[in-house]
Scaffold this motif. Structure first.
Motif, PDB file in Angstrom:
ATOM      1  N   SER A  24     -36.305   8.596  -1.546  1.00  0.00           N
ATOM      2  CA  SER A  24     -36.093   8.560  -3.108  1.00  0.00           C
ATOM      3  C   SER A  24     -36.514   7.142  -3.702  1.00  0.00           C
ATOM      4  CB  SER A  24     -34.708   8.965  -3.661  1.00  0.00           C
ATOM      5  OG  SER A  24     -34.537  10.477  -3.180  1.00  0.00           O
ATOM      6  N   LEU A  25     -35.629   6.275  -2.993  1.00  0.00           N
ATOM      7  CA  LEU A  25     -36.127   4.697  -3.365  1.00  0.00           C
ATOM      8  C   LEU A  25     -37.511   4.497  -3.172  1.00  0.00           C
ATOM      9  CD1 LEU A  25     -33.448   2.307  -1.776  1.00  0.00           C
ATOM     10  CD2 LEU A  25     -33.956   2.945  -4.228  1.00  0.00           C
ATOM     11  N   ALA A  28     -39.529   5.664  -5.998  1.00  0.00           N
ATOM     12  CA  ALA A  28     -39.442   5.224  -7.154  1.00  0.00           C
ATOM     13  C   ALA A  28     -39.944   3.832  -7.203  1.00  0.00           C
ATOM     14  CB  ALA A  28     -37.878   5.013  -7.449  1.00  0.00           C
ATOM     15  N   HIS A  29     -40.170   2.929  -6.373  1.00  0.00           N
ATOM     16  CA  HIS A  29     -40.514   1.700  -6.213  1.00  0.00           C
ATOM     17  C   HIS A  29     -41.695   1.500  -5.320  1.00  0.00           C
ATOM     18  CE1 HIS A  29     -37.169   0.692  -8.535  1.00  0.00           C
ATOM     19  NE2 HIS A  29     -36.364   1.487  -7.538  1.00  0.00           N
ATOM     20  N   ALA A 236     -30.098   6.355  -4.394  1.00  0.00           N
ATOM     21  CA  ALA A 236     -31.234   5.903  -5.255  1.00  0.00           C
ATOM     22  C   ALA A 236     -31.057   6.332  -6.749  1.00  0.00           C
ATOM     23  CB  ALA A 236     -32.687   6.646  -4.712  1.00  0.00           C
ATOM     24  N   GLU A 237     -30.452   6.948  -7.186  1.00  0.00           N
ATOM     25  CA  GLU A 237     -30.125   7.106  -8.569  1.00  0.00           C
ATOM     26  C   GLU A 237     -29.302   6.067  -9.165  1.00  0.00           C
ATOM     27  OE1 GLU A 237     -27.831  10.645  -9.292  1.00  0.00           O
ATOM     28  OE2 GLU A 237     -27.977  10.404 -11.339  1.00  0.00           O
ATOM     29  N   SER A 240     -31.629   2.323  -7.804  1.00  0.00           N
ATOM     30  CA  SER A 240     -32.878   2.017  -8.459  1.00  0.00           C
ATOM     31  C   SER A 240     -32.959   1.342  -9.815  1.00  0.00           C
ATOM     32  CB  SER A 240     -33.631   3.361  -8.619  1.00  0.00           C
ATOM     33  OG  SER A 240     -34.863   3.159  -9.333  1.00  0.00           O
ATOM     34  N   THR A 244     -34.798  -2.279 -10.841  1.00  0.00           N
ATOM     35  CA  THR A 244     -35.564  -2.261 -11.860  1.00  0.00           C
ATOM     36  C   THR A 244     -35.247  -3.519 -12.903  1.00  0.00           C
ATOM     37  OG1 THR A 244     -35.982  -0.095 -12.068  1.00  0.00           O
ATOM     38  CG2 THR A 244     -36.400  -1.103 -14.086  1.00  0.00           C
TER      39      THR A 244
END
Ligand code: PGA
Length: 249
Positions: A24-25, A28-29, A236-237, A240, A244
């Protein structure tokens, strides 16, 4: 310019299922403007490394032995971490200092061993609540730095994490002024000991109850080059938005 670092310390949390957080990380990145590091518990390191391969996520250990190898049942050497895919290792975390009686001297020896294996070391420092209240924080930090950091360092292989013991896992954080004071003190100590060029290249992380809600404020502080995150790095939620915020700082 120091490249910023968002480091997650999973501590003694995480089973096979947790590896999906790395997927997930990574999603997201895909092209982060900061370094991302996850330090899972030792049994997950190799699998975490495989999951992260092809993505901009580095994997690290949470400790290593002082000795390079030998009769040390249950311990993990720096070479083993490296062999499993780790590029970093956290050393001298206050939980290791408390649970395993690690002294500055032990932390320094571990750092030397890990650097010899080409790992990047994240050396942790921080005062207790009693030390903060008695006004000795800067003395304690100086003492820990003098004792824990080896003399022969390469700046891009050493990261210092300031983690006040009373802020870890408590939801409490120092004021921005307190963090700025300690980070400035660390930079000054490094400059005095290693010279300006080396000192300016070493990344200083803040750690202790970093969350999405306070990350931007912490990352705006002078000499804060990232964070070492415990609880909020487990998903990750939660991790993340911290990454950011660091990218935006
Ligand atoms: P915390 O832990 O973010 O859960 O406070 C930080 C750490 O111990 O590295």
């Amino acid at each position: 310019m120091r490249r910023k670092l968002a480091a997650g310390n999973w501590k003694m949390h995480g089973l096979t299922d947790s590896l999906s957080q790395i997927d997930s990380l990574a999603a997201a990145h895909p092209a982060p403007r900061v370094d991302i590091l996850i330090c899972p518990p030792a049994p997950l390191i190799e699998r975490a490394f495989r999951r992260a391969s092809g993505h901009a996520i580095a994997i690290g250990g949470q400790d290593c032995q002082t000795a390079r190898s030998g009769a040390h049942t249950g311990d993990i050497s720096a070479a083993m971490l490296k062999d499993a895919g780790a590029s970093h290792v956290i050393l001298g975390h206050s939980e290791r200092r408390a649970d395993h009686g690690e002294t500055d001297e032990v932390v320094r020896a571990k750092a030397r061993t890990a650097l010899a294996e080409d790992l990047i070391v994240i050396i942790c420092l921080g005062e207790s609540r009693a030390q903060r209240e008695s006004g000795t924080t800067l003395d304690i930090i100086s003492q820990q730095m003098a004792g824990s950091i080896p003399d022969d360092i390469t700046p891009d292989r050493v990261v210092i994490a300031y983690e006040p013991v009373w802020a870890i896992g408590t939801g409490l954080t120092p004021t921005p002024g307190q963090i700025e004071e300690v980070h400035g003190h660390i930079r000054a100590h490094l400059t005095e000991r290693f010279g300006l060029q080396t000192a300016e290249a070493i990344r200083l992380l803040y750690g202790g109850s970093v969350k999405a809600a306070n990350a931007a404020e912490i990352f705006a502080i002078a000499n804060v080059d990232g964070a070492l995150v415990g609880g909020a790095s487990l998903t990750a939620e939660e991790f993340s938005p911290i990454i950011t915020a660091l990218e935006a700082s």
